[in-house]
Design a protein around this motif. Sequence first.
Motif, PDB file in Angstrom:
ATOM      1  N   GLN A  65     -31.595 -62.881 -22.115  1.00 38.95           N
ATOM      2  CA  GLN A  65     -30.827 -62.628 -23.334  1.00 38.95           C
ATOM      3  C   GLN A  65     -30.016 -63.858 -23.735  1.00 38.95           C
ATOM      4  O   GLN A  65     -29.906 -64.167 -24.924  1.00 38.95           O
ATOM      5  CB  GLN A  65     -29.888 -61.437 -23.121  1.00 38.95           C
ATOM      6  N   ASP A 110     -31.135 -57.999 -31.732  1.00 35.79           N
ATOM      7  CA  ASP A 110     -31.406 -57.388 -30.428  1.00 35.79           C
ATOM      8  C   ASP A 110     -31.963 -58.480 -29.515  1.00 35.79           C
ATOM      9  O   ASP A 110     -33.175 -58.652 -29.393  1.00 35.79           O
ATOM     10  CB  ASP A 110     -32.409 -56.234 -30.570  1.00 35.79           C
ATOM     11  N   GLU A 112     -32.064 -58.781 -26.338  1.00 27.36           N
ATOM     12  CA  GLU A 112     -32.847 -58.348 -25.181  1.00 27.36           C
ATOM     13  C   GLU A 112     -34.303 -58.134 -25.575  1.00 27.36           C
ATOM     14  O   GLU A 112     -35.220 -58.601 -24.885  1.00 27.36           O
ATOM     15  CB  GLU A 112     -32.269 -57.053 -24.613  1.00 27.36           C
ATOM     16  N   ALA A 113     -34.532 -57.428 -26.683  1.00 32.45           N
ATOM     17  CA  ALA A 113     -35.900 -57.203 -27.155  1.00 32.45           C
ATOM     18  C   ALA A 113     -36.547 -58.506 -27.596  1.00 32.45           C
ATOM     19  O   ALA A 113     -37.750 -58.721 -27.414  1.00 32.45           O
ATOM     20  CB  ALA A 113     -35.893 -56.190 -28.300  1.00 32.45           C
ATOM     21  N   THR A 114     -35.742 -59.393 -28.191  1.00 32.31           N
ATOM     22  CA  THR A 114     -36.266 -60.690 -28.616  1.00 32.31           C
ATOM     23  C   THR A 114     -36.732 -61.506 -27.427  1.00 32.31           C
ATOM     24  O   THR A 114     -37.815 -62.105 -27.449  1.00 32.31           O
ATOM     25  CB  THR A 114     -35.194 -61.475 -29.391  1.00 32.31           C
ATOM     26  N   ASP A 116     -37.743 -60.445 -24.560  1.00 31.13           N
ATOM     27  CA  ASP A 116     -38.963 -59.835 -24.027  1.00 31.13           C
ATOM     28  C   ASP A 116     -40.167 -60.160 -24.906  1.00 31.13           C
ATOM     29  O   ASP A 116     -41.248 -60.513 -24.406  1.00 31.13           O
ATOM     30  CB  ASP A 116     -38.767 -58.323 -23.924  1.00 31.13           C
ATOM     31  N   THR A 117     -39.989 -60.066 -26.227  1.00 34.85           N
ATOM     32  CA  THR A 117     -41.092 -60.327 -27.165  1.00 34.85           C
ATOM     33  C   THR A 117     -41.543 -61.776 -27.113  1.00 34.85           C
ATOM     34  O   THR A 117     -42.734 -62.075 -27.031  1.00 34.85           O
ATOM     35  CB  THR A 117     -40.661 -59.965 -28.598  1.00 34.85           C
ATOM     36  N   PHE A 138     -42.860 -56.873 -34.023  1.00 37.31           N
ATOM     37  CA  PHE A 138     -41.425 -57.044 -33.811  1.00 37.31           C
ATOM     38  C   PHE A 138     -40.746 -57.671 -35.026  1.00 37.31           C
ATOM     39  O   PHE A 138     -39.615 -57.324 -35.378  1.00 37.31           O
ATOM     40  CB  PHE A 138     -41.199 -57.918 -32.576  1.00 37.31           C
TER      41      PHE A 138
END
Length: 475
Positions: A65, A110, A112-114, A116-117, A138
């Motif tokens: 992150q 986001d 965290e999602a970024t 991961d993506t 995404f």
Amino acid sequence: MSESSSEIVFDGIDDVVDRFVEVWDAGGYEEDAASPVGWETWKWDYQRHLEAEFLADTEVTELSQSDVPVLLEVLDEQVSIDTKIPAYMLGGGQNGGVAWHEFKEVSEADVEATADTLSFFFDPTEDLVERLDRFREFYADVEAGSAPGSLLGLGGCLLMFVHPDQYVHYKWTQMRDFFGEFADYKVNQGFDARQYQELNEACAQLLTRLEGRVEDPSMLHVQTMIWSWSDLLAPDAVEPDALPDVADDIDFYWVNQTHDEELDGEYLRSTDTKWQRDLTVLDPGDVVFHYANQEIRACSVVEAEAYQDEFDGEQHFFVDLSTDRLSDPVPLNEIRDGLLDPEVRQEKTRYPLNDAGKVLQAYLCHLTPDAGAFLLDAAGIEPPEPEGETQYFWVNAEATDWHQEGGESFYQVTNSAGETRRNLEAYQEAMPGDQVLIYQIAPVKEIVGRAHVVRGLHEEAQYLTKHPELTDAGS
């Protein structure tokens, strides 16, 4: 792992590769180089910046992150050129800026999602099509708010600078022209992950051809070659600095001409002065390019300032032109990229093409001097000669209302008895734009105003041909 549905086969590519190597080795892509291809080595500066400031100390396939804001900040840096690189690679202007801004907003919303993506997206061991599809899902808001293909272009841009030895930047117009020319392959517009995979594999073939011929070959070289191939094959091509010189007092315009009668009659007509069709901005000597059916069909010089006249029972604005039809109309697809070149467009507002290269839905659009010179060169037209010096005349007139603001009068070269007026040479010499001092001879003798010549003898003959109801009027 997904497989490409077909292999792209090149034909006639050797000349491009050979010429690229020749120009590259000669320093033709360096800043301030005297060559037709322009400065492109700033891309290597940006890649080295990304490597030094982020990639060297970060495992890009295992982003955290806390890595996301750092990556965005590094990508957002202006390196070598005075703009943000991702936006510039998308074509600059509003479209590139919007796409890049939306990308950052989604990423920051986001982290965290970024993380991961992007970790999955940047992982070359994973399936490329799956990575692109997840990237698209995404960042769907980026795609929704920008031109078709912008999100794929942004994805290709990031992949190229993160993995310059494996992935190429995608820009539809560049890919379309290059692969259409050398592979007879149609590149679809929009986000097509599988097609990008095919294009990237084809670019890997080109990268192989550069091995041993340039130092440390990468997809940056391949992308640069794709970007500049037409200039490479035209070593004598006109550079921006060598475009035709045009007079400083000439402005250029583009008209979307849907009425053939206007082109045939050599005039423009509009209902009002809203900016999309304001003919009052045109001055004598200005140049107008006529566009219809996906091509530039004619070029005109403005003969006189706008005037009002009746058309279909309503008052309309008219501008008279001297028009030359092009024997070889210029297709839009041959001039689009040139008109969108930042050095040509110069962030001009009310420009005929939007950031996506689509023609603006306006009757009259504004061009920069460089865009006008570019179109003159593309059409093979000599720039118009600058207007001569303004001449000044004196008119004796009885009291009428024509000399009020917006008024107009026709002066015949013969008097009421049919005799030639004195000082005929003045009528013959008067040209559009010349100034006239109005002297009232009755009932009171005094100077009452100033006017300008709208149409001289030559222009009046053209005007009366278009308006036979006025044949009783003079010149």
